[in-house]
Design an enzyme around this catalytic site. Sequence first.
Site, PDB file in Angstrom:
ATOM      1  N   TYR A  15      -2.121  86.709 148.580  1.00  0.00           N
ATOM      2  CA  TYR A  15      -1.969  88.055 149.137  1.00  0.00           C
ATOM      3  C   TYR A  15      -0.860  88.853 148.453  1.00  0.00           C
ATOM      4  CZ  TYR A  15      -4.844  86.151 152.896  1.00  0.00           C
ATOM      5  OH  TYR A  15      -5.849  85.565 153.608  1.00  0.00           O
ATOM      6  N   LYS A  46      -3.355  72.213 151.476  1.00  0.00           N
ATOM      7  CA  LYS A  46      -4.460  71.637 150.702  1.00  0.00           C
ATOM      8  C   LYS A  46      -3.841  71.067 149.433  1.00  0.00           C
ATOM      9  CE  LYS A  46      -8.832  70.846 150.038  1.00  0.00           C
ATOM     10  NZ  LYS A  46      -9.564  69.867 150.858  1.00  0.00           N
ATOM     11  N   ASP A  86      -9.048  71.718 155.669  1.00  0.00           N
ATOM     12  CA  ASP A  86     -10.426  71.437 156.094  1.00  0.00           C
ATOM     13  C   ASP A  86     -10.426  70.562 157.342  1.00  0.00           C
ATOM     14  OD1 ASP A  86      -9.246  69.722 154.236  1.00  0.00           O
ATOM     15  OD2 ASP A  86     -11.127  69.105 153.306  1.00  0.00           O
ATOM     16  N   ASP A 134      -4.523  82.676 157.845  1.00  0.00           N
ATOM     17  CA  ASP A 134      -5.424  83.798 158.150  1.00  0.00           C
ATOM     18  C   ASP A 134      -6.740  83.262 158.715  1.00  0.00           C
ATOM     19  OD1 ASP A 134      -6.685  86.237 158.186  1.00  0.00           O
ATOM     20  OD2 ASP A 134      -6.568  86.613 156.035  1.00  0.00           O
ATOM     21  N   ASP A 182      -8.223  82.784 163.094  1.00  0.00           N
ATOM     22  CA  ASP A 182      -9.442  83.386 163.667  1.00  0.00           C
ATOM     23  C   ASP A 182     -10.288  82.316 164.346  1.00  0.00           C
ATOM     24  OD1 ASP A 182      -8.865  86.004 162.785  1.00  0.00           O
ATOM     25  OD2 ASP A 182     -10.985  86.380 162.372  1.00  0.00           O
TER      26      ASP A 182
END
Length: 357
Positions: free
Chosen positions: A138, A190, A222, A246, A250
């Site tokens: 970002y 990760k 994951d 992010d 959600d």
Amino acid sequence: MSKEYSIAVIAGDGIGPEVVRQGLRVLEHVAAREGFRIRTSLYPFGAEHYLETKEIFPDGAFGEVRQHDAILLGAIGDPRIEVGLLEFGIIAKLRFELDLYVNLRPVKLYAEHLCPLKDKAPEDVDFIVVRENTEDAYAGIRGFFKKGTPDEVASQEIIFTRKGVERVIRYAFELARRRDRAKKLTLVDKANAVRAMDLWTRVFEEVGREYPDIARDHAYIDAACMWCVKNPEWFDTVVTSNMFGDILTDLAAMIQGGLGIAASGNIHPGRVSLFEPIHGSAPKYTGKNVANPLATVMAVSMMLDYLGESRAAGLIEDTVAALLRSKRIPSLGSDSGLSTSGIGDLVLEALEQKAPA
Ligand SMILES: NC(=O)c1ccc[n+]([C@@H]2O[C@H](COP(=O)([O-])OP(=O)(O)OC[C@H]3O[C@@H](n4cnc5c(N)ncnc54)[C@H](O)[C@@H]3O)[C@@H](O)[C@H]2O)c1
């Protein structure tokens, strides 16, 4: 003389103005009740303003906004405007230029019937995600080569700095201690595939040694998504990078009942910080008075907690939780049978009925 807080309000686009209106009603009510004052400055930035003036977020206004005690944001984004233009020009500008390095996302289920997971109750869904908010993909280091040709190359850099990783991890350890729940901090990364995340692994271990009372836990992103659905009770405090946070938050919003309740703080401890619902502008509901304003109401609660008005913050949270538990607000989507302003009315009525402490 009672305390006064100055709040910059950017209601923004789509359902933003509708939900912010209800959030401000609740804010004004609790301020009067708890004996502090609120001075709001409304800023018009968003799609309509851009279409009329071609202005996104001028420096003069930005300079004013940052002088406030806190910022309340509705939502930014409009299908009439190039993807990302306003989101970057307003939300990302605030996050990056105010160095709001913590994105704080409480994930709390207030009533069992709101959870789509089988056999999960409020005590199983109560964790908090600390998402790094200023780095990663970002940061905007990107480019296109031979754009629009069959040989096109597109790239965007993931960046992590030692300083950026360390400060957010330290914040998360402190938070795990303050929460005083399971006293566990889970690092989500990760690092097995994105080897740059080895920096997160090392900093987590180093900083973690300063917090012997906090158990250190780890999950790859994951697997974390899988655990979030299968065993959300395993999480207490979670720290993760910008992009993984992010996405994970959600997913987490869904297990707490939906985007209609999910709020966040964009925080630089000790400085002006920004509070918002995590949902976007939901263009299809614009002006229909059907969007659920509770995420904004909860953002107001987080903002008050940040400003040190923890009693007012708790009052809002308890009131919302009771309305959800009693099913007076039966769901968190646009299907509750209640209007945006009707939900605001219910929250205010319930607040009025609560005996002062
Ligand atoms: N922080 C922000 O301002 C922010 C965050 C996410 C998306 N956006 C922007 O918002 C625009 C729309 O994005 P999107 O459709 O991907 O996401 P969105 O969150 O706006 O909406 C997704 C869906 O969730 C539901 N929903 C969201 N909020 C709701 C509410 N309060 N009450 C009831 N239902 C609700 C609706 O069904 C909606 O269509 C885009 O321009 C996007 O860039 C802004």
